[in-house]
Design an enzyme around this catalytic site. Structure first.
Site, PDB file in Angstrom:
ATOM      1  N   GLU A 179       0.852  -1.187   0.000  1.00  0.00           N
ATOM      2  CA  GLU A 179       0.000   0.000   0.000  1.00  0.00           C
ATOM      3  C   GLU A 179       0.886   1.235   0.000  1.00  0.00           C
ATOM      4  O   GLU A 179       1.821   1.325   0.801  1.00  0.00           O
ATOM      5  CB  GLU A 179      -0.909   0.022   1.229  1.00  0.00           C
ATOM      6  CG  GLU A 179      -1.929   1.141   1.167  1.00  0.00           C
ATOM      7  CD  GLU A 179      -2.894   1.151   2.348  1.00  0.00           C
ATOM      8  OE1 GLU A 179      -3.685   2.090   2.437  1.00  0.00           O
ATOM      9  OE2 GLU A 179      -2.846   0.227   3.178  1.00  0.00           O
ATOM     10  N   GLU A 228      -5.746  -2.741  12.586  1.00  0.00           N
ATOM     11  CA  GLU A 228      -5.493  -3.577  11.410  1.00  0.00           C
ATOM     12  C   GLU A 228      -6.487  -4.730  11.329  1.00  0.00           C
ATOM     13  O   GLU A 228      -6.893  -5.131  10.231  1.00  0.00           O
ATOM     14  CB  GLU A 228      -4.058  -4.105  11.446  1.00  0.00           C
ATOM     15  CG  GLU A 228      -2.984  -3.030  11.562  1.00  0.00           C
ATOM     16  CD  GLU A 228      -3.125  -1.905  10.557  1.00  0.00           C
ATOM     17  OE1 GLU A 228      -3.643  -2.128   9.442  1.00  0.00           O
ATOM     18  OE2 GLU A 228      -2.719  -0.768  10.879  1.00  0.00           O
TER      19      GLU A 228
END
Length: 884
Positions: free
Chosen positions: A132, A309
């Protein structure tokens, strides 16, 4: 390998308005990795089909690639020659393609020398990935965009002795030994995902294992993979993970969907962690925790980041963002979710105070600077530059406002609808808000301005009591300052939670136009100016506005010092009690700044001394809240109150206030310190954490006096501490003492004790970098040569250089410009190693326009020197915005 990827052509912006769906979709991805430190071979086999959403005829296939050595290409198993494709400008282009086809691409990459830490790289000899936002293009040629979702099958082959552990997303399908000491593992992810969620880890790692039984009765295997020396540091992360899994089931109805959930700790990582599907790669600083080597704050951070997360599994993975302009769709929502979780696990008031403290200093400063941007930007050159506080923290505040407007139950219905309607899809902010509007029946069109308008709204409030009519009229006026590219703003929909506190110190029931609102209400400010009249009030109330910080705004109300002292004691909202104290302290500090600028003798407002005295002498009912209330506003927050920042006057004023309060209230601080000092061993429970926090805040106040007794208390605590919270607090007090020799022995002892632990040594660097003395820059430059420091490790850069430039404001902004020259040198160096970190590090220089004329010129000169270098896209965008 050159991570900066510098070119002579200026990078061009990408615009939200130009979004088009991809020309091709990928149905299946088959990846084969032959791992080698400098010559890893990656073979990708991709099943493509034309996207029916694109009506144009015979569109080409364009694949992104970066730092790739192309070996071969096959189309439907037929080898292609260079005449069959175009390879230029980091793109691979093929034309005249059938509607469905399979493309096989073989490339070679160099993980060892990948200092950008994007794509596949090595950390401490282990392979790991960070994809990412656009790191997957450093692994193979691919349509590297979040709206291309595919099912991934990954085969990893490596030397078994060097890399005994081979991990990837999804479920382990097969593994085995091969010839010549090699072995393989085959992983299959059943859920379609964009390439940014891909993960691979290979190395000499060791597991800490547990299980979790989901709400439907499925047993999920939990594994935390660490280096051998860190095995004792993983239990807290696994406990936090299990708590987060249970909380998400109970609060949002979200159950985990795979048979295994894995976390890997790596030392070299640009971010805090990454939510890769089923295999989260974490910065070791955000997952490892042991009371002897990590502080209570680190334990809380691990709990929060692990939860964040994990929550991404639904708010980011199962439902992802259509394009990177929608980044806050997943990050803002998930930050809110991890904040809600932390509030439920700990003190909700303290969690909110700490969240808002960060927002009102760092994010408000971002809103007021040259890099200000909306929560959903309209354009970007480098997407890495938009992993900002605006996207994350302000984005979370925007979603929190939706929860305030809808109410908890209706907001839950909206989130349920969102997850159910868009599961497995890449969507937009509009889709999320539309779900909230659908379940609530509210018109949220004006609310969407929070996503499109940059800047921090300012609300000015005033109140008028009419004794004869027994009414109180509250008038609110809003305005949003101009920001780059947005000079004119429209009025926002701002939810303001409020109450009225009566003379007896309790909330008064509110009546408006015959409607009874109760003791607390969220009012909606929609116009540039609105008034609200409250009836049947026997006495003039004190308004308690913006309870819980219900909107990310600057609220101005002309409270008297007496009213603020009253709210500090009587407000039923814990956040507003703290905020009243901050406002009272700010008034006193601003008075000192004015005295300093006028050359007058400094004199601290007695009302602040009285307020602190009252806090210290009252029975301690909540040590955690009291610890927060005893902290003065930071220099960064004080600076946010001024159009032109006087660095020196602010520093001198705050130091004078600290020393005056410490001297005047020394006995009270000492009594409180002793009352919360215990000989019992470290405990992780909330009561013990709060006691340690309050004790160490008091120790900081005591050592501010430089009294021998106080410094001896700090020395004794440093030597006797059985936990890092107390040891590091004492070390900080000693190192930050006016006499540098006071902390020398403790610094040496600390380094000797912890030289084997990289994370603890980061704290050692930070304590010295934040030391508020004129010679600190020389110390920082010396520490750059320490064996525990490396410019290639982002944690080290943050611990030493970033702490100096961001937290040691008076010394970074020294008038001889040495701090600016130092930072410019580091940014230029990092631009060649890790452009992401370079771009984040340069931000303090970009805010030069709010400084005095002399500093403005010096900071601008440093920026112009950086601008003359061959720049990465990351730095090019930041520097050019600042110098426009």
């Amino acid at each position: 390998m050159n991570p900066a990827q510098t070119t002579s052509a200026a990078p061009q912006p990408i615009f939200l308005k130009d979004y088009l769906p991809p020309a091709f979709l990928v149905e299946q991805v088959y990846l084969n990795f032959l791992l080698h430190p400098t010559q890893t071979r990656v073979t990708s086999r991709l099943d493509f089909k034309r996207n029916p959403a694109r009506k144009e005829v015979d569109l080409p296939l364009v694949l992104e690639g970066q730092e790739l050595k192309l070996i071969s290409i096959k189309l439907n198993d037929k080898s292609l020659t260079p005449q069959d494709y175009q390879l230029a400008d980091q793109q691979l282009t093929l034309t005249s393609l059938p509607d469905t086809f399979t493309l096989e691409v073989d490339v070679e990459i160099d993980p060892l020398n990948n200092t950008a830490l994007e794509g596949l790289y090595q950390s401490s000899g282990n392979f790991c990935t960070q994809c990412e936002a656009e790191g997957f293009r450093r692994i193979t040629f691919y349509p590297d965009r979040p709206d291309v979702l595919a099912r991934f099958t990954t085969r990893i082959e490596a030397d078994k002795n060097l890399y005994p552990v081979l991990l990837s997303n999804g479920n382990l399908v097969e593994q085995g030994d091969l010839e010549k000491g090699k072995h393989f593992a085959l992983w299959q992810d059943p859920f379609p995902k964009p390439a940014y969620l891909f993960a691979l880890v290979a190395g000499n790692l060791h597991p800490i294992k547990d299980t979790f039984t989901s709400c439907s009765g499925r047993e999920v295997a939990l594994e935390l993979w660490v280096e051998k020396q860190n095995l004792h540091k993983g239990e807290h992360a696994l406990r936090s993970l299990k708590a987060a899994m249970l909380w998400d089931e109970q609060t949002y109805g979200r159950e985990y969907d795979l048979a295994i959930y894995m976390i890997v700790a790596v030392d070299d990582f640009n971010m805090g962690a990454m939510e890769n599907k089923g295999l989260n790669v974490f910065n070791s600083a955000c997952v490892l925790a042991d009371p002897k080597s990590e502080t209570d704050a680190a334990f809380n951070r691990v709990e929060s980041v692990v939860a964040h997360e994990y929550f991404h599994n639904w708010s980011g993975n199962r439902v992802t963002c259509r394009d990177w302009f929608q980044l806050s769709l997943k990050e803002g929502f998930t930050v809110l979710r991890d904040q809600q979780f932390s509030a439920d696990m700990n003190s909700s008031a303290v969690e909110r105070i700490q969240q808002v403290s960060r927002l009102r200093t760092a994010q408000f400063a971002e809103d007021a600077g040259p890099t200000a941007h909306p929560v959903r930007p309209e354009s970007y050159i480098e997407i890495n530059n938009f992993y900002t506080l605006t996207i994350y923290e302000k984005g979370a505040e925007v979603v929190r406002m939706l929860s305030e407007l809808l109410g908890k139950a209706t907001f839950r219905k909206g989130s349920d609808l969102y997850f159910e309607r868009f599961d497995g899809q890449a969507v937009t902010v509009d889709d999320f808000v539309a779900c909230m509007a659908e379940v609530s029946g509210l018109d949220l069109s004006q609310f969407m301005l929070w996503y499109s308008q940059a800047g921090t709204p300012e609300v000015t409030a005033s109140g008028e009591y009419h004794a004869a009519e027994k009414t109180y009229t509250l008038t609110l006026k809003q305005q949003i300052p101009a920001t780059p590219d947005q000079p004119l703003k429209q009025p926002m929909l701002i939810p303001i939670k409020m109450g009225l506190v009566g003379p007896a110190g309790v909330d008064i029931p509110m009546e408006v136009n015959g409607e009874f609102w109760g003791a607390e209400r969220v009012i909606q400010l929609k116009e540039a100016e609105q008034s609200f009249t409250f009836y049947n009030l026997e006495a003039e109330p004190v308004p308690s506005l913006l309870r819980g910080f219900s909107a990310p705004i600057k609220l101005n109300f002309a409270y008297t010092r007496e009213q603020l002292a009253f709210l500090m004691t009587c407000d039923s909202d814990g956040f507003n009690r703290w905020d009243a104290g901050q406002r009272l302290a700010l008034l006193a500090l601003q008075g000192l700044v004015s005295q300093q600028q006028a050359g007058e003798k400094l004199s601290l407002d007695s009302s602040l001394i009285q307020a602190y005295s009252k806090l210290l002498k009252a029975p301690v009912t909540d040590p955690a809240i009291l610890a927060e209330m005893l902290l003065l506003p930071s220099e960064a927050y004080i600076a946010e109150q001024y159009a032109e920042v006087d660095i020196d006057a602010i520093h001198q004023a705050r130091e004078f206030a600290r020393k005056s309060l410490a001297k005047e209230l020394y006995t009270d601080f000492l009594r409180l310190y002793q009352a919360h000092t215990t000989t019992q061993k470290w405990s992780p429970d909330a009561e013990a954490i709060a006691a340690r926090r309050l004790k160490n805040v008091c120790l900081s106040w005591l050592t501010t006096t430089e009294k021998t007794e106080a410094l001896q208390l700090a020395q004794a605590q440093f030597k006797q501490a059985d936990n890092m919270t107390d040891q590091l607090a004492a070390l900080t007090c000693l190192v930050h003492a006016q006499d540098a020799s006071v902390g020398k022995e403790a610094l040496e002892a600390f380094a000797k004790q912890w030289s084997h632990d990289a994370l603890v040594m980061d704290s050692w660097f930070s304590v010295q970098a934040s030391r508020p003395h004129p010679d600190v820059l020389a110390s920082v430059q010396t520490l750059e040569n320490h064996s525990a420091f490396s410019m290639k490790n982002p944690n080290k850069v943050r611990a030493l250089i970033s702490v100096f430039v961001n937290q040691n404001r008076v010394n970074f902004h020294r008038k001889d410009a040495a701090g600016y020259q130092f930072l410019a040198n580091k940014v230029i160096e990092l631009n060649q190693l890790n452009p992401q970190i370079a771009a984040r590090l340069v931000i303090p220089l970009t805010r030069y326009k709010r400084m005095d004329k002399v500093r403005q010129g010096l900071m601008k000169k440093a920026l112009e020197r950086i601008q003359q270098q061959p720049l990465s896209a990351d730095l090019f965008e930041i520097i050019n915005k600042a110098l426009e």
